[in-house]
Design an enzyme around this catalytic site. Structure first.
Site, PDB file in Angstrom:
ATOM      1  N   LYS A   1     -32.496 -53.964 -39.634  1.00 22.72           N
ATOM      2  CA  LYS A   1     -31.980 -55.212 -39.074  1.00 22.72           C
ATOM      3  C   LYS A   1     -33.152 -56.156 -38.866  1.00 22.72           C
ATOM      4  O   LYS A   1     -34.302 -55.725 -38.724  1.00 22.72           O
ATOM      5  CB  LYS A   1     -31.233 -54.970 -37.767  1.00 22.72           C
ATOM      6  CG  LYS A   1     -32.040 -54.400 -36.638  1.00 22.72           C
ATOM      7  CD  LYS A   1     -32.701 -55.378 -35.730  1.00 22.72           C
ATOM      8  CE  LYS A   1     -31.790 -56.486 -35.332  1.00 22.72           C
ATOM      9  NZ  LYS A   1     -32.493 -57.423 -34.404  1.00 22.72           N
TER      10      LYS A   1
ATOM     11  N   THR B   1     -28.286 -58.136 -34.742  1.00 21.29           N
ATOM     12  CA  THR B   1     -28.159 -59.160 -33.690  1.00 21.29           C
ATOM     13  C   THR B   1     -27.751 -60.469 -34.357  1.00 21.29           C
ATOM     14  O   THR B   1     -26.575 -60.698 -34.592  1.00 21.29           O
ATOM     15  CB  THR B   1     -29.459 -59.311 -32.878  1.00 21.29           C
ATOM     16  OG1 THR B   1     -30.552 -59.561 -33.759  1.00 21.29           O
ATOM     17  CG2 THR B   1     -29.728 -58.063 -32.061  1.00 21.29           C
TER      18      THR B   1
ATOM     19  N   THR C   1     -35.221 -58.619 -33.725  1.00 25.93           N
ATOM     20  CA  THR C   1     -36.508 -57.987 -33.887  1.00 25.93           C
ATOM     21  C   THR C   1     -36.283 -57.001 -35.006  1.00 25.93           C
ATOM     22  O   THR C   1     -35.189 -56.517 -35.201  1.00 25.93           O
ATOM     23  CB  THR C   1     -36.887 -57.253 -32.611  1.00 25.93           C
ATOM     24  OG1 THR C   1     -35.769 -56.471 -32.207  1.00 25.93           O
ATOM     25  CG2 THR C   1     -37.216 -58.243 -31.522  1.00 25.93           C
TER      26      THR C   1
ATOM     27  N   GLU D   1     -33.798 -66.409 -40.855  1.00 26.28           N
ATOM     28  CA  GLU D   1     -33.044 -67.436 -40.144  1.00 26.28           C
ATOM     29  C   GLU D   1     -33.049 -68.756 -40.907  1.00 26.28           C
ATOM     30  O   GLU D   1     -34.108 -69.316 -41.195  1.00 26.28           O
ATOM     31  CB  GLU D   1     -33.636 -67.626 -38.752  1.00 26.28           C
ATOM     32  CG  GLU D   1     -33.358 -66.415 -37.874  1.00 26.28           C
ATOM     33  CD  GLU D   1     -34.131 -66.446 -36.589  1.00 26.28           C
ATOM     34  OE1 GLU D   1     -33.617 -65.917 -35.603  1.00 26.28           O
ATOM     35  OE2 GLU D   1     -35.238 -66.998 -36.581  1.00 26.28           O
TER      36      GLU D   1
ATOM     37  N   ASN E   1     -33.989 -72.018 -33.823  1.00 27.85           N
ATOM     38  CA  ASN E   1     -35.065 -71.618 -32.920  1.00 27.85           C
ATOM     39  C   ASN E   1     -35.428 -72.646 -31.871  1.00 27.85           C
ATOM     40  O   ASN E   1     -36.295 -72.396 -31.042  1.00 27.85           O
ATOM     41  CB  ASN E   1     -36.291 -71.215 -33.729  1.00 27.85           C
ATOM     42  CG  ASN E   1     -36.102 -69.848 -34.331  1.00 27.85           C
ATOM     43  OD1 ASN E   1     -35.998 -68.874 -33.609  1.00 27.85           O
ATOM     44  ND2 ASN E   1     -36.001 -69.789 -35.641  1.00 27.85           N
TER      45      ASN E   1
END
Lengths: 413, 413
Positions: A196, A170, A207, A286, A408
């Site tokens: 992932k 993703t 996730t 991230e 985020n």
């Protein structure tokens, strides 16, 4: 993040010497074929559907999120493993939609996804494992999946696992793959894993999902044990943000096509592949630019070792200091100081990049210089030597950057 | 952050109705005099030394950081409270240097600080409480403190508590003060508190300190109990970054000059003053612009209520969503879903700003709109109604911004 550099891991047995893990590669072990491609869930024709078939059947095991907000595919795959007694013939995963918090409609759509997979494999519904990842709360376009799956099944091949790895991503910046070919007394088996994940949770992001395949022969029960042991040394030893997701799944499948091998050898190979995958997840955290690897040695027991490693690696203040290349030794020592009440600060010795910067209850004169060198690099390795016992453990995290907050804090719309 | 807006708190007894807390004010209760000023530890003549005297003596209690890396003033003040049986005549606090991780030299310098305070008060060493806050690992300029303390003692007055509050700040943007004047059957007593703290830990930033004074007569043992109960409802219910510091101290002193009052009344007044201080600490959280206030209702027991409130309030993903004004309801529900395994997602009802956005295991149709209004504001109040029992609790946090990361990733040099 560049190419992951860590593929090894602590030895747990003599046979483990035979195992080397290559990161960045994936190949179907004997008995499996895979494919990945686009079925139209994501915009722009991006890969969003992944399929692995095991025509002769495989032992299968799974670990699932402990979050009570569990997506429909999670509860269905759990139920299938129970009903089949740990057997599976097909794994079907979509990205671009998590099918989580979608109520009875989400359940029906996930069941339709099972039907599509079962039709591709010509197997019973309970031999199907499914997973979904992507935005929470949005409706699964299951028609697209049902339309796309047969095409994938048709072109699934032993070369298709890299495509599978691409199709489950993703917000990930890179694919996560690892491969071990293990030679033993003139024969060999493969363990190959894909994963992932870049953050722990929805929406708009990863996730954690992973699948580990082997052609070694392993019955469902020991396979389940191997998966749990491996996860304890890998996916349960990483954190990007402390949140657990609604869709986390790790599947292990063993086709048996390569025959039987010593259980300890297969277990170790699986654990190493999973560890290599877990590290890649953290490296792709991230906004992350640096890997933080904290090891605790000489602990009284396993709980203390884990507490120390995890507390240091997860500390927001350590992670922000690493982000800034700040040689802020005090934050590391203070994190150890709150990790476990049985730590003895006088016996404690702490190293960065293998050089001691804290001992005898005080920093060394060159503590800042030592730490500067280490936090300036990409792999920040901290060793806490507790001097209390024989237990050890490790934990992985990544630096916490402004980019993480930016990613985020953006609107989920 | 503007003027704090929350000064009340849950009622715990009928007498509690009589108590109102004013935030942003501080005044010495009878029996105390205070002063604050500059002694030269900080550059530019900024206030860095704070003194409170209780010439007739006071009951005293303290709560201290549980971090094993404890600064010298922490261990000394703890020892003094034990040795004196909970009595004190003077509190001396410096900012600009935490005197933490400074070894035997730090211990000697802290003892010299005690001597200076004892000389000011004309009391025994064990009647002295000290605290230091600021950069970890740097040497305490105790000569400056010894030189500055007598001047403070000379001009200490009943009006000096606001100056005290200013002199204990480090990276705080604002002073934290709260005042309750409690009338009871024609008489009255005061509870006045000051605090500092914007992050939980060194260097270059706040460690949490607080002092609560009252002129109600309270013996050391019940005072200690009141302090612990109050902390459980305040300083143990806030988080800026999950780290605990090396220097945290909260002191409570009771002069008795206003006479005796019902214990429940004094306890409640103290708890409310401490809660008002704790909220101000979070509102001044590093980089923070919004207060996050999570309440859990209808829990099976206190542990479950706390777990739910704390997990939601502390979630990095909730906090970054609030920072971005993102109506990301899924993150809140997922945080509840991982907080306690006994939560029943079907019974769960969740409100934002008093309006339900999640019930019957699904978001309401206007969930995003409801949450948009609330996370767009400065006080983000989330109520999780678990529908399982009678226990409730609350937790405070603040939004996690890029500014937080910037502050904490800058070089400590």
């Amino acid at each position: 993040m560049g190419v992951p550099r860590v593929g090894g891991g602590p030895m747990t047995s003599a046979v483990a010497q035979e195992i080397a893990v290559v990161v960045g590669k994936a190949a179907c072990p004997k008995g499996f074929v895979s494919a990945g491609g686009a079925c139209g869930i994501k915009a722009g024709g991006k890969p969003d559907l992944a399929l692995t078939l095991c025509p002769e059947g495989a032992s299968a095991a799974g670990i699932f999120t402990t979050n009570l907000l569990r997506a429909a595919p999670v509860t269905i795959s759990q139920a299938h493993l129970r009903a089949s007694g740990g057997r599976a013939r097909v794994v079907l995963i979509n990205s671009g939609c998590a099918n989580a918090a979608t109520g009875p409609d989400g359940e029906h759509r996930a069941q339709a996804m099972v039907d599509a997979a079962a039709a591709c494999a010509g197997c019973a519904r309970e031999e199907v494992l499914i997973a979904s990842t992507g935005l929470i709360g949005s409706t699964l376009p299951v028609d697209k999946i049902a339309h796309g799956a047969p095409a994938l099944a048709e072109r699934a091949s032993s070369d298709g696992l890299m495509d599978f790895a691409r199709a489950i991503l993703t917000t990930d910046a890179t694919t996560k793959t690892a491969l071990a070919r293990v030679e033993h007394e003139g024969r060999s088996f493969l363990v190959s894993g894909v994963a992932k994940g870049a953050g722990m949770i929805h929406p708009n992001m990863a996730t954690m999902l992973a699948m580990v395949l082997t052609d070694a022969a392993v019955e469902p029960e020991p396979l389940d044990a191997m998966l749990r042991i491996g996860a304890d040394r890998s996916f349960h030893r990483i954190s990007v943000d402390g949140d657990t997701s609604t869709n986390d799944c790790v599947f292990a499948l063993a086709s048996g096509a390569a025959g039987e091998f010593p259980e300890a050898l297969v277990r170790e190979a699986m654990a190493r592949v999973m560890r290599a995958l877990a590290i890649q997840v953290v490296q792709d955290g991230e906004g992350a630019r640096k890997l933080i690897h904290v090891r605790a040695h000489g602990a009284i027991d396993a709980a203390q070792a884990l507490a120390v490693a995890q507390t240091v690696a997860s500390s927001l203040l350590v992670r922000t200091a690493v982000a800034g290349g700040d040689p802020n030794w005090g934050r590391i020592i203070a994190a150890i100081g709150r990790a476990d009440p049985r730590v003895d600060m006088v016996r404690l010795r702490v190293e960065a990049g293998g050089v001691v910067f804290y001992e005898h209850d005080a920093p060394t004169p060159d503590a800042r210089a030592v730490l500067s060198r280490v936090v300036g690099g990409r792999d920040v390795v901290i060793d806490a030597r507790l001097g209390l016992g024989d237990a050890s453990d490790e934990f992985f995290s990544c630096d916490l950057t402004q980019e993480y907050v930016r990613i985020n804090s953006e609107y989920s719309t």
